[in-house]
Design a protein around this motif. Structure first.
Motif, short mmCIF file in Angstrom:
data_model
loop_
_atom_site.label_atom_id
_atom_site.label_comp_id
_atom_site.label_asym_id
_atom_site.label_seq_id
_atom_site.Cartn_x
_atom_site.Cartn_y
_atom_site.Cartn_z
N ARG A 117 -21.36 14.98 25.47
CA ARG A 117 -20.32 15.41 24.54
C ARG A 117 -19.87 14.21 23.72
N THR A 145 -23.86 25.57 12.45
CA THR A 145 -23.78 25.64 13.92
C THR A 145 -25.05 26.28 14.50
N MET A 199 -27.33 24.49 17.19
CA MET A 199 -27.71 25.18 18.43
C MET A 199 -29.21 25.10 18.63
N TRP A 242 -27.18 21.58 20.52
CA TRP A 242 -25.78 21.16 20.48
C TRP A 242 -24.88 22.29 20.03
N LEU A 243 -23.68 22.35 20.61
CA LEU A 243 -22.63 23.27 20.19
C LEU A 243 -21.59 22.45 19.44
N ARG A 249 -23.53 19.08 24.35
CA ARG A 249 -24.94 19.43 24.58
C ARG A 249 -24.96 20.77 25.30
N ALA A 250 -25.63 21.75 24.73
CA ALA A 250 -25.64 23.11 25.25
C ALA A 250 -26.13 23.16 26.70
N LEU A 258 -23.69 22.86 29.74
CA LEU A 258 -22.83 23.97 30.15
C LEU A 258 -23.35 24.66 31.41
#
Length: 150
Positions: free
Chosen positions: A38, A64, A68, A72-73, A85-86, A89
């Motif tokens: 992040r 976005t 994605m 990345w979000l 970083r997706a 999660l």
């Protein structure tokens, strides 16, 4: 590198802007030298890097989506853009519905307004509801568990 004026014409496409931002994020390391999961990027750095400002809803959706695709979000913050970083999660703890069991019961009974009142009160008590959105001057009485079973 010169800063970009407020009226500058974008000098890269949205896909290219996303690639440049993702590269900067990938190169950002923590103190141990590992890639961050992040990070934030100031509006100024974003403009300097891409020649763009994040503008309307269409640009935000498309940018976005590009981010994605690159893993990345993005979240727009008051002074910067936040990126996560997706894949990171997947390691986050799940929030389960039992955390809001009382509210779910009220919603199922058709008492959505009461469930929302409880949520707003509790969020306000913990400072999560800003003054502009917290319309409740007086505390709302909260039912104790079991009190709604009448």
């Amino acid at each position: 590198m010169d800063t970009v004026s407020a009226t500058a014409t974008p000098n890269v496409s949205q896909g290219d802007a996303a690639a440049l931002v993702a590269l900067a994020l990938q190169r950002t390391k923590n103190k141990a030298g590992e890639p961050r999961t992040r990070a934030r990027m100031s509006y100024k750095t974003f403009r300097r890097l891409t020649g763009r400002r994040i503008g309307g809803a269409k640009f935000v959706r498309e940018f976005t989506a590009e981010m994605m695709n690159l893993g990345w979000l993005m979240v727009r913050m008051p002074s910067a853009y936040g990126f996560v970083r997706a894949a990171s999660l997947d390691k986050w703890q799940l929030t389960k519905s039992d955390a809001v069991a009382q509210e779910l019961k009220l919603i199922n009974e058709g008492a959505v307004a009461e469930a929302l009142d409880i949520a707003r009160q509790e969020l306000g008590e913990h400072g999560h509801v800003g003054k502009s959105t917290n319309a409740y001057a007086a505390p709302i009485p909260r039912k104790k568990p079991g009190a709604m079973d009448k």
